[in-house]
Write a protein that holds these residues in place. Structure first.
Motif, PDB file in Angstrom:
ATOM      1  N   ILE A 181       0.838  -1.195   0.000  1.00 31.69           N
ATOM      2  CA  ILE A 181       0.000   0.000   0.000  1.00 31.69           C
ATOM      3  C   ILE A 181       0.875   1.247   0.000  1.00 31.69           C
ATOM      4  CG2 ILE A 181      -1.838   1.271   1.184  1.00 31.69           C
ATOM      5  CD1 ILE A 181      -2.711  -1.546   0.367  1.00 31.69           C
ATOM      6  N   THR A 193       0.394   4.281 -10.148  1.00 28.56           N
ATOM      7  CA  THR A 193      -0.593   3.281  -9.726  1.00 28.56           C
ATOM      8  C   THR A 193      -1.755   3.214 -10.713  1.00 28.56           C
ATOM      9  OG1 THR A 193       0.033   3.679  -7.424  1.00 28.56           O
ATOM     10  CG2 THR A 193      -2.082   2.592  -7.795  1.00 28.56           C
ATOM     11  N   CYS A 202      -2.389  -0.707  -4.044  1.00 33.57           N
ATOM     12  CA  CYS A 202      -3.292   0.426  -3.849  1.00 33.57           C
ATOM     13  C   CYS A 202      -2.460   1.629  -3.433  1.00 33.57           C
ATOM     14  CB  CYS A 202      -4.319   0.084  -2.763  1.00 33.57           C
ATOM     15  SG  CYS A 202      -5.520   1.371  -2.389  1.00 33.57           S
ATOM     16  N   ASN A 210      -4.532  -0.032 -10.915  1.00 33.07           N
ATOM     17  CA  ASN A 210      -4.828  -0.341  -9.519  1.00 33.07           C
ATOM     18  C   ASN A 210      -5.517   0.836  -8.825  1.00 33.07           C
ATOM     19  OD1 ASN A 210      -3.826  -2.929  -9.708  1.00 33.07           O
ATOM     20  ND2 ASN A 210      -1.757  -2.322  -9.157  1.00 33.07           N
ATOM     21  N   PRO A 211      -6.240   0.558  -7.747  1.00 32.13           N
ATOM     22  CA  PRO A 211      -7.068   1.595  -7.127  1.00 32.13           C
ATOM     23  C   PRO A 211      -6.282   2.665  -6.380  1.00 32.13           C
ATOM     24  CG  PRO A 211      -7.200  -0.445  -5.864  1.00 32.13           C
ATOM     25  CD  PRO A 211      -6.402  -0.749  -7.105  1.00 32.13           C
ATOM     26  N   ALA A 218     -11.854  -0.719  -2.027  1.00 33.31           N
ATOM     27  CA  ALA A 218     -11.195  -0.308  -3.272  1.00 33.31           C
ATOM     28  C   ALA A 218     -10.411  -1.457  -3.901  1.00 33.31           C
ATOM     29  CB  ALA A 218     -10.273   0.882  -3.015  1.00 33.31           C
ATOM     30  N   LEU A 219      -9.813  -2.308  -3.094  1.00 35.50           N
ATOM     31  CA  LEU A 219      -9.083  -3.451  -3.644  1.00 35.50           C
ATOM     32  C   LEU A 219     -10.016  -4.399  -4.398  1.00 35.50           C
ATOM     33  CD1 LEU A 219      -6.580  -4.106  -0.724  1.00 35.50           C
ATOM     34  CD2 LEU A 219      -5.988  -3.411  -3.064  1.00 35.50           C
ATOM     35  N   ILE A 229      -9.937   1.190   1.768  1.00 37.94           N
ATOM     36  CA  ILE A 229      -8.932   0.427   1.018  1.00 37.94           C
ATOM     37  C   ILE A 229      -9.452  -0.967   0.707  1.00 37.94           C
ATOM     38  CG2 ILE A 229      -6.648  -0.668   1.147  1.00 37.94           C
ATOM     39  CD1 ILE A 229      -5.773   1.750   2.896  1.00 37.94           C
TER      40      ILE A 229
END
Length: 195
Positions: free
Chosen positions: A8, A117, A87, A122-123, A181-182, A178
């Motif tokens: 992260i 990112t 993320c 990816n988020p 979002a993943l 998070i």
């Protein structure tokens, strides 16, 4: 969802008054088993305020994450193809950085890590803290809310009487955001009442 083993990125920008709410949330991510890669804006690196000295904030970030923060654009760029993140979090996200992000400007380490990112599909999790979200920056907020891969930590007015244009995310919801979002989902509700 477990964050064990997730990489992260955690971008910190210059909303100095919000650091005391954000640092414990970084600790929670580390405690959950995530590898947290700190990335800081130039303001974080160099600005002393009534909320603390830059060198002390930098040291605390290093202690929490167990590594030096990324402080330059060249050091942030490898977070794209070479060292991808699962993320990227921006917390706190100032109105200044929000406007740059909404207009595709990547002139700080945090914004370069974010761009890297996004390039990987990816988020990106955004935890806003700005006195101008319901002012001129409202356009940038709405642009990001409608942008693919952008997920918001729920936010609300922190002081509607004295600062009617100000919005701040509930930083205690960073980890939950998070996790959503993943899975490419926005935590709900996005707009909350803050007390």
């Amino acid at each position: 969802m477990s964050l064990e083993g997730k990489k992260i990125g955690f971008g910190i920008t210059g909303s100095h008054c919000t650091y005391e709410a954000v640092f414990p949330e970084i600790e929670k991510l580390v405690d959950a088993g995530a590898e947290v890669v700190p990335v800081v804006s130039y303001t974080v690196q160099s600005t002393d305020t009534k909320f603390g000295k830059a060198k002390d904030h930098m040291q605390r970030i290093k202690e929490i994450c167990g590594r030096d923060p990324i402080t330059t654009i060249p050091d942030a760029e490898p977070l794209g193809p070479i060292e991808p993140l699962d993320c990227m979090v921006l917390a706190p996200l100032t109105g200044n950085s929000m406007s740059r992000l909404a207009n595709a400007i990547s002139d700080t380490p945090v914004l370069m890590a974010t761009k890297a990112t996004i390039r990987n599909g990816n988020p990106v999790v955004l935890a806003i803290s700005t006195n101008d979200a319901l002012g001129l920056n409202g356009t940038n907020l709405m642009r990001l809310m409608s942008t693919k891969l952008m997920y918001f930590v729920p936010y609300g007015q922190d002081d509607p009487i004295k600062k009617p244009n100000s919005l701040v995310s509930d930083m205690t919801l960073i980890q939950d955001t998070i996790e959503h979002a993943l899975n490419f989902k926005q935590i709900q509700p996005v707009i909350i009442e803050r007390k």
